[in-house]
Design a protein around this motif. Sequence first.
Motif, PDB file in Angstrom:
ATOM      1  N   THR A  29      25.540 -26.372  36.418  1.00 44.99           N
ATOM      2  CA  THR A  29      24.663 -25.436  35.731  1.00 44.99           C
ATOM      3  C   THR A  29      23.632 -26.233  34.929  1.00 44.99           C
ATOM      4  O   THR A  29      23.910 -27.350  34.487  1.00 44.99           O
ATOM      5  CB  THR A  29      25.460 -24.539  34.770  1.00 44.99           C
ATOM      6  OG1 THR A  29      26.170 -25.365  33.850  1.00 44.99           O
ATOM      7  CG2 THR A  29      26.440 -23.669  35.534  1.00 44.99           C
ATOM      8  N   PRO A  30      22.445 -25.691  34.740  1.00 47.46           N
ATOM      9  CA  PRO A  30      21.451 -26.382  33.918  1.00 47.46           C
ATOM     10  C   PRO A  30      21.948 -26.510  32.477  1.00 47.46           C
ATOM     11  O   PRO A  30      22.715 -25.684  31.996  1.00 47.46           O
ATOM     12  CB  PRO A  30      20.227 -25.476  33.984  1.00 47.46           C
ATOM     13  CG  PRO A  30      20.430 -24.629  35.182  1.00 47.46           C
ATOM     14  CD  PRO A  30      21.899 -24.474  35.337  1.00 47.46           C
ATOM     15  N   GLY A  31      21.505 -27.562  31.819  1.00 48.53           N
ATOM     16  CA  GLY A  31      21.880 -27.778  30.428  1.00 48.53           C
ATOM     17  C   GLY A  31      22.362 -29.189  30.197  1.00 48.53           C
ATOM     18  O   GLY A  31      22.176 -30.088  31.005  1.00 48.53           O
ATOM     19  N   LYS A  32      23.028 -29.380  29.050  1.00 49.85           N
ATOM     20  CA  LYS A  32      23.492 -30.705  28.637  1.00 49.85           C
ATOM     21  C   LYS A  32      24.911 -30.932  29.156  1.00 49.85           C
ATOM     22  O   LYS A  32      25.774 -30.065  29.032  1.00 49.85           O
ATOM     23  CB  LYS A  32      23.467 -30.792  27.115  1.00 49.85           C
ATOM     24  CG  LYS A  32      23.771 -32.165  26.577  1.00 49.85           C
ATOM     25  CD  LYS A  32      23.614 -32.196  25.071  1.00 49.85           C
ATOM     26  CE  LYS A  32      23.931 -33.578  24.544  1.00 49.85           C
ATOM     27  NZ  LYS A  32      23.810 -33.636  23.088  1.00 49.85           N
ATOM     28  N   HIS A  33      25.130 -32.110  29.740  1.00 50.24           N
ATOM     29  CA  HIS A  33      26.432 -32.480  30.286  1.00 50.24           C
ATOM     30  C   HIS A  33      26.733 -33.935  29.933  1.00 50.24           C
ATOM     31  O   HIS A  33      25.826 -34.756  29.788  1.00 50.24           O
ATOM     32  CB  HIS A  33      26.462 -32.326  31.807  1.00 50.24           C
ATOM     33  CG  HIS A  33      26.239 -30.928  32.276  1.00 50.24           C
ATOM     34  ND1 HIS A  33      27.216 -29.970  32.244  1.00 50.24           N
ATOM     35  CD2 HIS A  33      25.135 -30.315  32.779  1.00 50.24           C
ATOM     36  CE1 HIS A  33      26.737 -28.838  32.717  1.00 50.24           C
ATOM     37  NE2 HIS A  33      25.467 -29.026  33.035  1.00 50.24           N
TER      38      HIS A  33
END
Length: 97
Positions: free
Chosen positions: A64-68
């Motif tokens: 999913t898009p975002g911070k990982h």
Amino acid sequence: MKKFAAVLMLAFLLASCGGYNETITQKADKSFLKFVGVTTEATVSIDGGNAFILDPKIEVYQLTPGKHRVTVYRYNKLVVDRNIVLDNQATMEVQIP
């Protein structure tokens, strides 16, 4: 009176003809992660989840898009510990030394 009725009928006829339909199509929220470099015997964990061994048959992994947070281990030694931010519909490469 006949002219008024004819004009009124014509106005209703023109108002009921056709219509305007507006839609918005949006792509699904997904991003991709690609591991490059020395991927043999590499074990990956994303966001502290279950670790998995990199499969050479799989080119990209969907997230999913975002911070990982991505951690890569080889022979139980940490080789990559990186925080990444993925954009929607984007592919990011993670270099494994």
